[in-house]
Write an enzyme that holds these catalytic residues in place. Structure first.
Site, PDB file in Angstrom:
ATOM      1  N   TYR A 178       5.275  18.200  11.994  1.00 52.63           N
ATOM      2  CA  TYR A 178       6.283  17.209  12.254  1.00 52.63           C
ATOM      3  C   TYR A 178       7.724  17.929  12.375  1.00 52.63           C
ATOM      4  O   TYR A 178       8.576  17.138  12.470  1.00 52.63           O
ATOM      5  CB  TYR A 178       6.335  16.012  11.352  1.00 52.63           C
ATOM      6  CG  TYR A 178       4.837  15.637  10.753  1.00 52.63           C
ATOM      7  CD1 TYR A 178       4.207  14.909  11.814  1.00 52.63           C
ATOM      8  CD2 TYR A 178       4.624  15.449   9.486  1.00 52.63           C
ATOM      9  CE1 TYR A 178       2.994  14.287  11.539  1.00 52.63           C
ATOM     10  CE2 TYR A 178       3.106  15.211   9.383  1.00 52.63           C
ATOM     11  CZ  TYR A 178       2.689  14.363  10.262  1.00 52.63           C
ATOM     12  OH  TYR A 178       1.452  13.798   9.661  1.00 52.63           O
ATOM     13  N   CYS A 195      -1.945  33.230  11.371  1.00 54.28           N
ATOM     14  CA  CYS A 195      -1.686  33.799  12.627  1.00 54.28           C
ATOM     15  C   CYS A 195      -1.361  32.718  13.496  1.00 54.28           C
ATOM     16  O   CYS A 195      -2.114  32.251  14.746  1.00 54.28           O
ATOM     17  CB  CYS A 195      -3.008  34.645  13.001  1.00 54.28           C
ATOM     18  SG  CYS A 195      -3.220  36.039  12.147  1.00 54.28           S
ATOM     19  N   GLY A 210       1.925   5.001  -0.463  1.00 59.41           N
ATOM     20  CA  GLY A 210       1.669   6.333  -0.734  1.00 59.41           C
ATOM     21  C   GLY A 210       2.771   7.402  -1.191  1.00 59.41           C
ATOM     22  O   GLY A 210       2.797   7.579  -2.184  1.00 59.41           O
ATOM     23  N   ARG A 211       3.354   7.402   0.003  1.00 57.72           N
ATOM     24  CA  ARG A 211       4.563   8.436  -0.228  1.00 57.72           C
ATOM     25  C   ARG A 211       5.622   8.262  -1.264  1.00 57.72           C
ATOM     26  O   ARG A 211       6.107   8.965  -2.051  1.00 57.72           O
ATOM     27  CB  ARG A 211       5.271   8.561   1.153  1.00 57.72           C
ATOM     28  CG  ARG A 211       6.298   9.830   1.337  1.00 57.72           C
ATOM     29  CD  ARG A 211       7.262   9.502   2.511  1.00 57.72           C
ATOM     30  NE  ARG A 211       6.215   9.355   3.681  1.00 57.72           N
ATOM     31  CZ  ARG A 211       5.892  10.235   4.541  1.00 57.72           C
ATOM     32  NH1 ARG A 211       6.187  11.421   4.549  1.00 57.72           N
ATOM     33  NH2 ARG A 211       5.136   9.712   5.758  1.00 57.72           N
ATOM     34  N   TYR A 257       0.846  13.964   1.362  1.00 53.22           N
ATOM     35  CA  TYR A 257       0.301  14.546   2.450  1.00 53.22           C
ATOM     36  C   TYR A 257       0.579  16.028   2.500  1.00 53.22           C
ATOM     37  O   TYR A 257       1.101  16.633   3.559  1.00 53.22           O
ATOM     38  CB  TYR A 257       1.252  13.718   3.727  1.00 53.22           C
ATOM     39  CG  TYR A 257       0.971  12.195   3.699  1.00 53.22           C
ATOM     40  CD1 TYR A 257       0.127  11.748   3.853  1.00 53.22           C
ATOM     41  CD2 TYR A 257       2.173  11.481   3.513  1.00 53.22           C
ATOM     42  CE1 TYR A 257      -0.228  10.303   3.799  1.00 53.22           C
ATOM     43  CE2 TYR A 257       2.096  10.203   3.329  1.00 53.22           C
ATOM     44  CZ  TYR A 257       0.743   9.523   3.686  1.00 53.22           C
ATOM     45  OH  TYR A 257       0.764   8.212   3.519  1.00 53.22           O
ATOM     46  N   ARG A 281       3.072  19.848   6.911  1.00 50.79           N
ATOM     47  CA  ARG A 281       4.040  19.162   7.641  1.00 50.79           C
ATOM     48  C   ARG A 281       5.188  19.854   8.160  1.00 50.79           C
ATOM     49  O   ARG A 281       5.476  19.284   9.410  1.00 50.79           O
ATOM     50  CB  ARG A 281       4.857  17.929   6.265  1.00 50.79           C
ATOM     51  CG  ARG A 281       3.529  17.310   5.573  1.00 50.79           C
ATOM     52  CD  ARG A 281       4.299  16.276   4.633  1.00 50.79           C
ATOM     53  NE  ARG A 281       4.822  15.159   5.500  1.00 50.79           N
ATOM     54  CZ  ARG A 281       6.285  14.916   5.812  1.00 50.79           C
ATOM     55  NH1 ARG A 281       6.939  15.565   5.035  1.00 50.79           N
ATOM     56  NH2 ARG A 281       6.393  13.997   6.397  1.00 50.79           N
ATOM     57  N   GLU A 328       0.550  -1.188  -0.040  1.00 50.73           N
ATOM     58  CA  GLU A 328      -0.070  -0.110  -0.034  1.00 50.73           C
ATOM     59  C   GLU A 328       0.632   1.148   0.059  1.00 50.73           C
ATOM     60  O   GLU A 328       0.936   1.927   0.948  1.00 50.73           O
ATOM     61  CB  GLU A 328      -0.880   0.010   1.160  1.00 50.73           C
ATOM     62  CG  GLU A 328      -1.763  -1.170   1.613  1.00 50.73           C
ATOM     63  CD  GLU A 328      -2.419  -1.380   2.783  1.00 50.73           C
ATOM     64  OE1 GLU A 328      -1.988  -0.629   3.698  1.00 50.73           O
ATOM     65  OE2 GLU A 328      -3.319  -2.134   2.888  1.00 50.73           O
TER      66      GLU A 328
HETATM   67  N1  LLP Z   1      -1.257   1.720   4.612  1.00 49.62           N
HETATM   68  C1  LLP Z   1      -1.665   2.359   5.972  1.00 49.62           C
HETATM   69  C2  LLP Z   1      -2.504   1.046   6.549  1.00 49.62           C
HETATM   70  C3  LLP Z   1      -1.354   3.530   6.417  1.00 49.62           C
HETATM   71  O1  LLP Z   1      -1.832   3.889   7.508  1.00 49.62           O
HETATM   72  C4  LLP Z   1      -0.681   4.419   5.650  1.00 49.62           C
HETATM   73  C5  LLP Z   1      -0.301   5.690   6.123  1.00 49.62           C
HETATM   74  C6  LLP Z   1      -0.236   3.807   4.198  1.00 49.62           C
HETATM   75  C7  LLP Z   1      -0.538   2.247   3.711  1.00 49.62           C
HETATM   76  C8  LLP Z   1       0.635   4.766   3.322  1.00 49.62           C
HETATM   77  O2  LLP Z   1       1.727   4.835   3.891  1.00 49.62           O
HETATM   78  P1  LLP Z   1       3.061   5.628   3.133  1.00 49.62           P
HETATM   79  O3  LLP Z   1       3.465   4.644   1.964  1.00 49.62           O
HETATM   80  O4  LLP Z   1       2.587   6.735   2.712  1.00 49.62           O
HETATM   81  O5  LLP Z   1       4.231   5.758   4.234  1.00 49.62           O
HETATM   82  N2  LLP Z   1       0.713  12.301   7.416  1.00 49.62           N
HETATM   83  C9  LLP Z   1       2.077  11.697   7.588  1.00 49.62           C
HETATM   84  C10 LLP Z   1       2.085  10.189   7.084  1.00 49.62           C
HETATM   85  C11 LLP Z   1       0.696   9.587   7.768  1.00 49.62           C
HETATM   86  C12 LLP Z   1       0.839   8.045   7.194  1.00 49.62           C
HETATM   87  C13 LLP Z   1      -0.360   7.537   7.509  1.00 49.62           C
HETATM   88  N3  LLP Z   1      -0.491   6.216   7.165  1.00 49.62           N
HETATM   89  C14 LLP Z   1       2.986  12.549   6.887  1.00 49.62           C
HETATM   90  O6  LLP Z   1       3.042  13.724   6.358  1.00 49.62           O
HETATM   91  O7  LLP Z   1       4.153  12.223   7.071  1.00 49.62           O
END
Ligand code: LLP
Length: 403
Positions: free
Chosen positions: A302, A328, A261-262, A357, A298, A259
């Site tokens: 963070y 503000c 994303g990033r 994100y 971000r 899965e």
């Molecule tokens: N699968 C599940 C169950 C997840 O909770 C997440 C991300 C992903 C896949 C995708 O993860 P990735 O491949 O993108 O690392 N807002 C934060 C990141 C939160 C991630 C939440 N879950 C940031 O800006 O770094």
């Protein structure tokens, strides 16, 4: 080379720019790493949920990992087939569960015993059987930022191994549940392979032990989490990642679901913002720009590092500045003590690694309309979300305004 100056002129700022060709090459690299085994890349829609981005991945053959029924609906709208859609998340409402069952998605990823009973009840009401997977929390420290770490018992995600086993037996005995998968996701922006391999080993052992009691799973869902370079991080190579997973699956015939994303979107995205003014408070120098924390949260949330490139005619010496927005809040910054030359009104700053994100975590705080988003494919740029207007922002309140 993307001509950021031209884009800023044409579409104005603040602006999100996405390079779809980069997303394609990331997708192909990761998919290629799993060659030789059955695999499904289910794009984590939360990373960048613009419909055109999701459609881009749909066209490449991706599935979707969703964490709300809103994301499930987006995946359908973008053309992802039901049999490639997964619905995860620690708190799903009855309505969300019902709709996911009715839409006959690949599986619902269950995160607690209580949720499993809810899913069973709703499937029973609907007179059907629901395919499920169970999210296991392997209690592994992923060595990432605490806010994006999810694989420890201290975190709210998943269930421990003993509960998981009990849940599989319960599901297997239920007429309304069909256990098809197992899932883990230990965190995001992972740059070390060992914790992932350890987690995969623990979960693969559970698959084997379930098999001895005739519970045969079809999907090994390894979550997302692959880290990317924001700065000088050493990242995990997709090939090594896939090999580490393969090494835990000896003698198992199972489809790997990943899965990401990033990994697919972060470095394909740029956030463009213009300099309004420079100012100085005592010894501290600030560059005030037209983008803000409501556009890209971000750094504020963070203290995340994003590389910032200045497009300017300035030939001055570099100096340390804080790059801040108009909101503000003292937390409204993109970088602190960053080295930039002296900048003039309307100089452009390009904030890198903003494709994951970024827009999705945006808000309308301070009644600021969200930026436009554009995508570039084969050298052609295209608007994929128009800039929000003031009218958009008040529309849902205006009808209730008393005279
Ligand atoms: N699968 C599940 C169950 C997840 O909770 C997440 C991300 C992903 C896949 C995708 O993860 P990735 O491949 O993108 O690392 N807002 C934060 C990141 C939160 C991630 C939440 N879950 C940031 O800006 O770094």
């Amino acid at each position: 080379m993307i001509n950021f100056k031209e884009l800023a002129k044409e579409y104005k700022t603040p602006l999100y720019v996405y390079d779809l060709d980069y997303m394609t090459s990331q997708y192909n690299e990761l998919k290629g790493a799993f060659k030789g085994k059955k695999s499904l890349l289910a794009y984590a829609v939360k990373a960048n949920s613009n419909l055109s981005i999701v459609k881009h991945f749909a066209d490449l053959g991706a599935g979707a990992d969703c964490v709300s029924i809103g994301e499930v609906r987006r995946a359908f709208l973008a053309g992802i087939p039901s049999y490639k859609i997964i619905f995860s998340g620690v708190g799903k409402s009855d309505d969300e569960i019902r709709e996911a069952i009715e839409k006959d998605i690949l599986y619902i990823n269950v995160e607690s015993e209580a949720e499993l009973r809810r899913v069973e009840l709703i499937a029973k009401e609907l007179g059907t059987t629901c395919r499920i997977s169970i999210r296991v929390n392997p209690n592994i420290d992923p060595k990432t930022h605490p806010y994006i770490s999810t694989g420890l018992h201290d975190n709210k995600f998943g269930v421990d191994l003993n509960s998981a086993k009990r849940m599989y037996i319960f599901a297997n005995n239920s007429e309304n549940l069909e256990p098809v998968g197992i899932h883990f996701h230990i965190g995001s922006q992972l740059t070390e392979l060992t914790p992932i391999r350890e987690a995969a080993e623990i979960v693969a052992d559970l698959i084997r032990s379930l098999s001895t009691i005739k519970i045969e799973l079809k999907f090994f869902d390894i979550g997302g989490g692959l880290g990317v370079k924001y700065d000088n991080e050493t990242t995990i190579l997709p090939y090594d990642y896939a090999q580490a997973i393969f090494s835990t699956l000896t003698a198992l015939d199972i489809t790997i679901v990943c899965e990401p994303g990033r990994f697919l979107t972060a470095n394909a995205g740029y956030f463009l913002t213009k300099v309004l003014y420079e100012k100085q408070n005592g010894n501290k120098k600030f560059v005030v720009v037209d983008g803000a924390m409501n556009d890209l949260l971000r750094p504020a949330l963070y203290k995340a590092y994003h590389k910032i490139e200045a497009i300017t005619d300035s030939t001055s010496q570099m100096r340390k500045v804080d790059i801040v927005g108009p909101v503000c809040e003292s937390g409204d910054f993109f970088a602190k003590d960053y080295m930039l030359p002296e900048l003039a009104h309307n100089d452009l700053l390009v904030i890198h690694s903003a494709g994951a994100y970024g827009f999705g975590m945006g808000s309308n705080y301070n009644t600021r309309g969200r930026s436009a988003e554009i995508a570039i494919k084969d050298g052609q740029d295209k608007l994929i979300r128009r800039r929000e207007t003031f009218e958009d922002l008040v529309a849902l309140e205006l009808e209730f305004l008393q005279n």
